[in-house]
Structure formats: C-alpha cells, structure tokens
Design a protein around this motif. Structure first.
Motif, PDB file in Angstrom:
ATOM      1  N   ALA A 179       0.777  -1.448   0.126  1.00  0.00           N
ATOM      2  CA  ALA A 179       0.499  -0.349  -0.576  1.00  0.00           C
ATOM      3  C   ALA A 179       1.144   1.183   0.193  1.00  0.00           C
ATOM      4  CB  ALA A 179      -0.834  -0.171   1.141  1.00  0.00           C
ATOM      5  N   ALA A 180       1.753   1.432   1.017  1.00  0.00           N
ATOM      6  CA  ALA A 180       2.990   2.143   1.434  1.00  0.00           C
ATOM      7  C   ALA A 180       3.202   2.548  -0.316  1.00  0.00           C
ATOM      8  CB  ALA A 180       3.828   2.062   1.479  1.00  0.00           C
ATOM      9  N   THR A 181       3.972   1.516  -0.845  1.00  0.00           N
ATOM     10  CA  THR A 181       4.468   1.507  -2.372  1.00  0.00           C
ATOM     11  C   THR A 181       3.592   2.192  -2.886  1.00  0.00           C
ATOM     12  OG1 THR A 181       6.054   0.110  -1.610  1.00  0.00           O
ATOM     13  CG2 THR A 181       5.938   0.286  -3.757  1.00  0.00           C
ATOM     14  N   GLN A 182       2.920   1.007  -3.653  1.00  0.00           N
ATOM     15  CA  GLN A 182       1.643   1.966  -3.867  1.00  0.00           C
ATOM     16  C   GLN A 182       1.163   3.989  -4.543  1.00  0.00           C
ATOM     17  OE1 GLN A 182      -2.130   0.080  -4.730  1.00  0.00           O
ATOM     18  NE2 GLN A 182      -2.925   0.442  -6.447  1.00  0.00           N
ATOM     19  N   ALA A 183       1.639   4.050  -2.834  1.00  0.00           N
ATOM     20  CA  ALA A 183       0.725   5.701  -2.749  1.00  0.00           C
ATOM     21  C   ALA A 183       2.302   6.545  -3.245  1.00  0.00           C
ATOM     22  CB  ALA A 183       0.210   5.949  -1.300  1.00  0.00           C
ATOM     23  N   ALA A 184       3.075   5.589  -2.798  1.00  0.00           N
ATOM     24  CA  ALA A 184       4.519   6.605  -3.547  1.00  0.00           C
ATOM     25  C   ALA A 184       4.145   6.336  -5.366  1.00  0.00           C
ATOM     26  CB  ALA A 184       5.908   5.161  -3.018  1.00  0.00           C
ATOM     27  N   ILE A 185       4.222   5.275  -5.602  1.00  0.00           N
ATOM     28  CA  ILE A 185       4.211   5.521  -7.264  1.00  0.00           C
ATOM     29  C   ILE A 185       3.192   6.121  -7.854  1.00  0.00           C
ATOM     30  CG2 ILE A 185       3.244   3.708  -8.501  1.00  0.00           C
ATOM     31  CD1 ILE A 185       5.032   1.712  -7.675  1.00  0.00           C
ATOM     32  N   ASN A 186       1.836   6.695  -6.811  1.00  0.00           N
ATOM     33  CA  ASN A 186       1.357   7.091  -7.471  1.00  0.00           C
ATOM     34  C   ASN A 186       1.268   8.737  -7.619  1.00  0.00           C
ATOM     35  OD1 ASN A 186      -0.293   5.731  -8.074  1.00  0.00           O
ATOM     36  ND2 ASN A 186      -2.208   5.930  -5.716  1.00  0.00           N
ATOM     37  N   VAL A 187       2.529   9.209  -6.012  1.00  0.00           N
ATOM     38  CA  VAL A 187       3.255  10.907  -5.996  1.00  0.00           C
ATOM     39  C   VAL A 187       3.867  10.835  -7.143  1.00  0.00           C
ATOM     40  CG1 VAL A 187       4.919  11.999  -5.125  1.00  0.00           C
ATOM     41  CG2 VAL A 187       2.588  11.031  -3.932  1.00  0.00           C
ATOM     42  N   VAL A 188       4.533   9.219  -7.970  1.00  0.00           N
ATOM     43  CA  VAL A 188       6.146  10.037  -9.253  1.00  0.00           C
ATOM     44  C   VAL A 188       5.046   9.843  -9.872  1.00  0.00           C
ATOM     45  CG1 VAL A 188       7.321   8.701 -10.663  1.00  0.00           C
ATOM     46  CG2 VAL A 188       7.964   8.955  -7.355  1.00  0.00           C
ATOM     47  N   SER A 189       3.442   9.482  -9.603  1.00  0.00           N
ATOM     48  CA  SER A 189       3.041   9.655 -11.546  1.00  0.00           C
ATOM     49  C   SER A 189       2.358  10.889 -11.835  1.00  0.00           C
ATOM     50  CB  SER A 189       2.381   8.239 -11.221  1.00  0.00           C
ATOM     51  OG  SER A 189       1.272   8.630 -10.685  1.00  0.00           O
ATOM     52  N   GLN A 190       2.152  11.718 -10.591  1.00  0.00           N
ATOM     53  CA  GLN A 190       1.520  12.768 -10.789  1.00  0.00           C
ATOM     54  C   GLN A 190       2.897  13.998 -10.926  1.00  0.00           C
ATOM     55  OE1 GLN A 190       0.037  14.050  -6.737  1.00  0.00           O
ATOM     56  NE2 GLN A 190      -0.653  16.402  -7.617  1.00  0.00           N
ATOM     57  N   ASN A 191       4.185  13.442  -9.961  1.00  0.00           N
ATOM     58  CA  ASN A 191       5.024  14.338 -10.826  1.00  0.00           C
ATOM     59  C   ASN A 191       4.845  14.953 -12.393  1.00  0.00           C
ATOM     60  OD1 ASN A 191       5.633  15.137  -7.779  1.00  0.00           O
ATOM     61  ND2 ASN A 191       7.374  13.803  -7.477  1.00  0.00           N
ATOM     62  N   VAL A 192       4.977  13.291 -13.174  1.00  0.00           N
ATOM     63  CA  VAL A 192       6.003  13.127 -14.399  1.00  0.00           C
ATOM     64  C   VAL A 192       5.015  13.576 -14.450  1.00  0.00           C
ATOM     65  CG1 VAL A 192       5.777  11.621 -15.929  1.00  0.00           C
ATOM     66  CG2 VAL A 192       7.112  10.973 -13.444  1.00  0.00           C
ATOM     67  N   ALA A 193       3.806  13.657 -14.715  1.00  0.00           N
ATOM     68  CA  ALA A 193       2.558  14.543 -15.294  1.00  0.00           C
ATOM     69  C   ALA A 193       2.291  15.826 -15.043  1.00  0.00           C
ATOM     70  CB  ALA A 193       0.784  13.922 -14.211  1.00  0.00           C
ATOM     71  N   ASN A 194       3.039  16.378 -14.102  1.00  0.00           N
ATOM     72  CA  ASN A 194       2.895  18.023 -13.801  1.00  0.00           C
ATOM     73  C   ASN A 194       4.560  18.662 -13.946  1.00  0.00           C
ATOM     74  OD1 ASN A 194       0.471  18.420 -12.875  1.00  0.00           O
ATOM     75  ND2 ASN A 194       0.260  17.033 -11.471  1.00  0.00           N
ATOM     76  N   ALA A 195       5.499  17.338 -14.234  1.00  0.00           N
ATOM     77  CA  ALA A 195       6.550  18.149 -15.044  1.00  0.00           C
ATOM     78  C   ALA A 195       6.445  19.818 -15.501  1.00  0.00           C
ATOM     79  CB  ALA A 195       7.361  16.772 -16.020  1.00  0.00           C
ATOM     80  N   GLY A 196       5.696  19.847 -16.571  1.00  0.00           N
ATOM     81  CA  GLY A 196       5.685  21.367 -18.009  1.00  0.00           C
ATOM     82  C   GLY A 196       4.218  22.192 -17.405  1.00  0.00           C
ATOM     83  N   THR A 197       4.085  21.804 -16.030  1.00  0.00           N
ATOM     84  CA  THR A 197       2.783  23.046 -15.264  1.00  0.00           C
ATOM     85  C   THR A 197       3.388  23.725 -14.669  1.00  0.00           C
ATOM     86  OG1 THR A 197       1.340  20.821 -15.394  1.00  0.00           O
ATOM     87  CG2 THR A 197       1.013  22.738 -14.074  1.00  0.00           C
ATOM     88  N   ALA A 198       3.053  25.162 -14.651  1.00  0.00           N
ATOM     89  CA  ALA A 198       3.641  26.242 -14.131  1.00  0.00           C
ATOM     90  C   ALA A 198       3.280  26.592 -12.858  1.00  0.00           C
ATOM     91  CB  ALA A 198       3.206  27.555 -15.148  1.00  0.00           C
ATOM     92  N   GLY A 199       4.039  26.492 -12.132  1.00  0.00           N
ATOM     93  CA  GLY A 199       3.942  26.034 -10.503  1.00  0.00           C
ATOM     94  C   GLY A 199       3.681  25.151 -10.022  1.00  0.00           C
ATOM     95  N   TYR A 200       3.673  24.495 -10.540  1.00  0.00           N
ATOM     96  CA  TYR A 200       3.844  23.108  -9.834  1.00  0.00           C
ATOM     97  C   TYR A 200       5.365  22.548  -9.185  1.00  0.00           C
ATOM     98  CZ  TYR A 200       3.071  17.988  -9.205  1.00  0.00           C
ATOM     99  OH  TYR A 200       3.425  16.716  -8.838  1.00  0.00           O
ATOM    100  N   VAL A 201       4.912  21.923  -8.044  1.00  0.00           N
ATOM    101  CA  VAL A 201       6.516  21.141  -6.928  1.00  0.00           C
ATOM    102  C   VAL A 201       6.112  20.434  -6.567  1.00  0.00           C
ATOM    103  CG1 VAL A 201       7.774  22.072  -4.697  1.00  0.00           C
ATOM    104  CG2 VAL A 201       6.191  24.274  -5.946  1.00  0.00           C
ATOM    105  N   LYS A 202       7.992  19.794  -6.693  1.00  0.00           N
ATOM    106  CA  LYS A 202       7.740  18.432  -6.648  1.00  0.00           C
ATOM    107  C   LYS A 202       7.319  17.877  -5.620  1.00  0.00           C
ATOM    108  CE  LYS A 202      11.514  17.091  -5.967  1.00  0.00           C
ATOM    109  NZ  LYS A 202      13.644  16.417  -6.284  1.00  0.00           N
ATOM    110  N   ARG A 203       6.878  16.662  -5.234  1.00  0.00           N
ATOM    111  CA  ARG A 203       6.169  16.121  -4.062  1.00  0.00           C
ATOM    112  C   ARG A 203       7.013  14.994  -3.858  1.00  0.00           C
ATOM    113  NH1 ARG A 203       2.618  19.349  -5.980  1.00  0.00           N
ATOM    114  NH2 ARG A 203       0.820  20.496  -5.992  1.00  0.00           N
ATOM    115  N   THR A 204       6.844  14.731  -2.463  1.00  0.00           N
ATOM    116  CA  THR A 204       8.086  13.453  -1.673  1.00  0.00           C
ATOM    117  C   THR A 204       6.524  13.060  -1.065  1.00  0.00           C
ATOM    118  OG1 THR A 204       8.702  14.920  -0.559  1.00  0.00           O
ATOM    119  CG2 THR A 204       9.981  14.578  -2.555  1.00  0.00           C
ATOM    120  N   LEU A 205       6.968  11.746  -0.548  1.00  0.00           N
ATOM    121  CA  LEU A 205       6.007  11.028   0.522  1.00  0.00           C
ATOM    122  C   LEU A 205       6.846  10.320   1.275  1.00  0.00           C
ATOM    123  CD1 LEU A 205       3.273   9.485   0.969  1.00  0.00           C
ATOM    124  CD2 LEU A 205       3.350   8.186  -0.554  1.00  0.00           C
TER     125      LEU A 205
END
Length: 611
Positions: free
Chosen positions: A14-40
């Motif tokens: 469950a923890a690893t799946q949540a961390a993968i979700n954060v990584v996918s969110q970071n990758v998806a928003n790599a070019g989004t203005a104002g988006y700050v990298k997330r960590t879990l």
C-alpha cells in the motif's frame, strides 16, 4: 511464517503504491507552471517498527530560493516597464545628428536665419525662415504631446494592473481559508502551489514579502510594511484614474490631478499605495515613477527648450553696476525699465549672506510661488508686484536677508548690502517687446509666441505658470505671416531690408548663453544649467539617449538575475524526469519484493492445508 510478515508485506504494498502515485503525479505535471515536486515519506507503525504506513505528501522546494525569485520578479517587472517607456521617449527626439531629429530641425532653422542675414532682400529666404520655424515648433509640440500620451497610457495601465493585483490578493486570501480547513496532504499541496503561484504573480506588480503563520496561512506585506493579506482577509485595491493627463497633472497638485491606488483594509482603514516610497519595485512602482517623475521631467525639458527658444529672441540680460560707498557698504544699481510679469531679478549666492541665490519674480498679483517654478529650485524666491516699487522690494529683500535693502526712484533700483558682507551683485532678465507685434522691442522679436491668444511669452506665473505646458503651445507668431519683412527690418520704424536683425537672431540661438532650470535634470540636479539654445537641445537628446541605454542595460542585467533565480528555484522545486524514473524503478523493485513475500506466504499456507 509470522502473521506479522503478511501484515508488513500488505502495508508495504500500500505504501509503495501510494509512492508510485506521487511519482506519476510528478511526471504528469513536469511542465505545469507553479507545480512543485511532491515527495511521500513512509512512517513506521506498530511495536518495534513492525509495520509501515504512508506519511504526508510534502512539497520539495528551497524557501530561500522562492524568496529570491519573488524579489527578482519584482525587479525585472520594474526595469522592463521603465526600459520600454524610456526607449519610446528617446525615440521621440530622433537619431542624433539626423536632419529629422530635434537638433537637426533646430539646426535647419538657424541655418535659414544665417542665409537670411546674408540675403535680407530675398522674400524666399524670409518664407523659408518662417517655414523652418513652424516645423521646429510643430516638432516640439509633437514631442510634448507624445510625452503626455505616454503618461495617459500609463494612467490607464495603472488602472488595469491595480484590478489584476486586487484580484490576486483576493485569491490569496481565499486560498488561505481553504488551506486552514484542509487535512488531506495531497489537496493541501495543490492549494499551496496555487497560493505560491498567485503570490509570484503578485510580485510582478509590487514588491511583496510573506510571513508564514502557525495555521498554515501566510500574511502578505509590501516591502515597506503595508499589510495586504492577513490570513483570510485581503485588502481591496482601487484606482481613481483621471483619464487624459496634461502637463499640469501631478500627484502633488491640490487637488490631486492624477490617479492613485487606495488599499482598503478589512477593518476600514485606507493606505495610499501611490505615495512615494510605499511601493519600491514591480510594474506598479515603475509606472508611478514614470508618470510622476520621469515623464514630467521630460516635459520640463521640452518646456524649457520652448521657453529658451522664445525668450532668447525677446529677452535681454541687464547687469547691475557695482560700487562701494564711503560708509563701507556695497551697492548695485540696476535699471528695471520694461520689467514684465515673469521677468526676474537675481542676486547670486556669493552676494548675500544666505548662501543661496535670491530670485525676485515680477507679477501682477500676489499669489504665492515656489522655487521649483524658477530656473533655480534651490533659490530663495519672492514675488514683487508690478509696477516696480522700491519699497516693496526693500521689504521682500529684508525678509530674506536682513543685510540687504533696496531704494531708488522710477525703474532704477539700488540694492545695498551692509558692511561685512560680500559686494552685492544683481542681474535681471527683461522681455523687451511689450506685445506680439513684431515691430515692438527692436531688435528683439517675438518670433515664437504662446498659441493661447498668440500671446507674448514672458514666463509669467500669474494665473498659473506660463512655462508649464508651453512646449505644447509654442507656435510661430501669427503677426509675422502678414509682415515677414519685419525679420529684416532696419529698425522698428524702418522696414528697409537689413541682415542685422536676422544675424542677431542667429547669434541669440547659437552663441548667447541661456540659463535653464535644474528641474530639467540636465547639467546637475542642484544648480541651473547655462548653455545656448542649440546646446540645450543637444543636451536633451544626449541625456535621453544615455537614460535609454542605461535603462536597457539595467533591464538586461535584471532579466539575467531573474533567469538565474528561476533556475535556482527550479533546481529544487522542479520535476527531474530522470530522477523520477530512477525512483519509479526502485519503487517497482520494492513492490515486487512485497508481492513476493505474499506469494511465499500463500504457498506455505497451501502446503499446510494439504497436510
């Protein structure tokens, strides 16, 4: 196998799946203005760290880099706004030395005077002089009108920028409220991104700083300390624009004749953001500075040029005769015959005990004046009412310097300084013609006049300063269109052609020294500047050219600083795709390992059931 292993593996998945979700969110928003990298972060649970659980989603950024980014954003908006307007201002005067530039048009006019002096009987030469004079006046009119158009454009832009800044303040306050009431870490991070982006956008309009509060909200203030947002409450900004501005429009006028930004606080208090020093950077600060300082100074330069052009052909300088009396006192006697409203009598600083120039301005009324309305903004100034009266001059001098006194009869004035002070001296500027009649005041001639009634220019301060806005009103004397022969008249009553008058006009523009106000910003900020009319026109062009080059260079430097700050912030807060892919591989490995534990547990249970 211990049941703890099953529990740990399940929690790990469950923890690893949540961390993968954060990584996918970071990758998806790599070019989004104002988006700050997330960590879990992961946290241990249970006794002796026998379990694991997902921690809070946090934003990864450098707070110092964010602060620097906002400062550089404000600075870049400030320099960019100033550079753009100052470059437009420089373009008004044309390329230095070209025939169509301001100094080129003035040179063409003076050359035609020289031609007329050599060919005084030529009707074509007279017409050419008047035509070139009209072209010069029109160019000065056009430049001055463009200066006021720039000010009017800035007035409109201030209104638009104020509305945008006010909307951002309201948005920041609303986001503060949402952040206060949000417990989900992912949603909280999104709201914080939005708030930081709004503050970054606000910093392009004004210099702001933030203070974090314990409840997760931020307080937004200007660098000068004015509070704009306090938790969920925001100041409302309004701009009371004045529409089209003129040379008389100013912040210091009573009543104020330009718009200002009023910040209305939630408690009802009001702050004037247009007051000097409240806003120090950002586009709004630059716009206030351009509208209230830079462009009015450019207007003053053109007004001084127009006034110098007109008065150099109509005025004469009279110097007092100095003497020392048997009593040891020093005197200066000067003839003020012909003194008109706006003409001045000057006692230099080294001839009085105040250490400052004393300027007496002739007037037909007693309305107050200020030193800024004279050529020397640091002088001690007083009005003397016409006709010349020695008694009132004596009173005015004694109020300024008790060591000075005045006496005399008629237009002859004698200024006396008491023993122990330097020898007294005085000069007077007197407009010789008494009207716009070209035959009045020979050899001086009112070639350029005030278009308001085709009036003689004397620099009068009655009913407002005649100098202010004169660049928009200067025109060729309409009386000369029917009397071009006056340009070459031998005397006031003899219309026989002679080159003497045209030659004197040429010399007045190219050789005679004129005194121009320090308020124009040319030649220093504390003392009047002396040069010819031709020289002053060249000074205007060179000064504006230097100002434009400096503004451009400063903007280039500031844009580089902004780019550096953006890079520094992005290095800590931006999404690095390579790093995220590396994280994803590690998470895939961890996920597979946890899954393998569960698989092993299933196989063991199956074997137990088969026994």
């Amino acid at each position: 196998m211990s049941l703890n292993a099953l529990s740990n593996a399940t929690a790990g998945l469950a923890a690893t799946q949540a961390a993968i979700n954060v990584v996918s969110q970071n990758v998806a928003n790599a070019g989004t203005a104002g988006y700050v990298k997330r960590t879990l972060s992961s946290v241990a649970t249970g006794t002796n760290n026998l379990g694991v659980a997902s921690g809070a989603v946090t934003r990864s950024f450098d707070a110092a880099a964010l602060k620097q980014l906002r400062l550089e954003t404000s600075g870049a908006a400030y320099t960019s706004t100033k550079s753009g307007i100052i470059s437009q201002l420089d373009a008004l005067y044309g390329t230095p030395g070209s025939s169509t530039a301001l100094d080129g048009t003035l040179n063409t006019f003076t050359e035609s005077l020289q031609e007329l002096a050599a060919n005084p009987t030529s009707a074509a030469a007279r017409t050419t002089v008047l035509s070139n004079a009209s072209a010069l006046a029109s160019q000065i009119n056009g430049a001055a009108n463009s200066v006021q158009n720039l000010r009017t454009g800035i007035e409109a832009q201030l209104g638009a920028d104020t509305q945008s800044a006010s909307s951002l303040l309201s948005s920041i306050a609303d986001l503060n409220k949402k952040i206060q009431n949000t417990t989900d870490s992912t949603s909280l991070a999104d709201l914080q991104d939005q708030r930081d982006q709004a503050i970054n956008n606000l910093s392009s309009y004004m210099d702001v700083k933030t203070t974090a509060q314990s409840d997760g909200t931020v307080t937004v203030l200007t660098q000068s300390g004015a509070t704009l947002v306090d938790r969920g409450n925001a100041a409302s900004l309004s701009f009371d624009g004045r529409g089209t501005l003129s040379a008389n429009s100013s912040y210091s006028a009573t009543p104020r004749s330009v718009g200002t930004i009023t910040a209305t606080l939630p408690g009802g208090g009001k702050i004037d953001l247009g007051e000097p020093g409240v806003l120090r950077s950002g586009s709004l600060a630059a716009e206030f500075e351009l509208r209230d300082q830079t462009l009015p100074q450019a207007q003053r330069q053109l007004d001084d040029l127009a006034a110098g052009l007109a008065s150099s052909l109509t005025d004469k300088q009279v110097t007092a005769t100095q003497a020392t009396q048997n009593t040891g006192t020093a005197t200066a006697t000067i003839d003020l015959t012909g003194f008109q409203a706006g003409n001045t009598l000057t006692i230099p600083a080294n001839a009085n005990s105040t250490g400052r120039n004393i300027i007496l301005v002739a007037s037909n009324n007693t309305s107050p004046i200020t030193a800024s309305q004279t050529v020397d903004p640091n002088a001690l100034v007083a009005k003397i009412q016409l006709p010349v009266d020695q008694t009132q001059i004596d009173k005015a001098l004694k109020l300024i310097d008790p060591n000075l006194s005045a006496s005399g009869s008629g237009a002859t004035l004698t200024i006396t300084s008491a023993a122990g002070v330097p020898p007294v001296a005085a000069t007077a500027r007197i407009t010789v013609p008494t009207s716009a009649d070209p035959t009045s005041g020979y050899p001086q001639i009112p070639l350029f006049v005030d278009s308001a009634g085709n009036a003689l220019y004397t620099g009068s301060l009655d009913s407002g300063s005649q100098l202010t806005g004169f660049a928009q009103r200067i025109t060729v004397n309409g009386n000369l269109s029917g009397k071009p022969a006056a340009l070459t008249a031998t005397s006031a009553t003899d219309m026989t052609a002679s080159g003497a008058r045209a030659q004197q006009l040429f010399s007045a523009l190219t050789s005679t020294q004129q005194t121009f106000s320090a308020a124009s910003g040319i030649g220093g900020v504390s003392a009047p500047h002396s040069t010819t009319v031709i020289g002053f026109a060249q000074d205007i062009i060179s000064t504006q050219g230097a100002a434009s080059a400096n503004a451009t260079a400063l903007d280039d430097t500031q844009q580089t600083a902004l780019s550096t700050a953006q890079g520094r912030f992005a290095a800590g807060a931006g999404v690095n795709i390579d790093q995220e892919m590396s994280n994803l591989i590690a998470l895939q490995t961890a996920y597979g390992a946890n899954a393998r534990v569960l698989t092993a547990a299933r196989d063991m249970l199956n074997q137990l059931l088969q026994i």
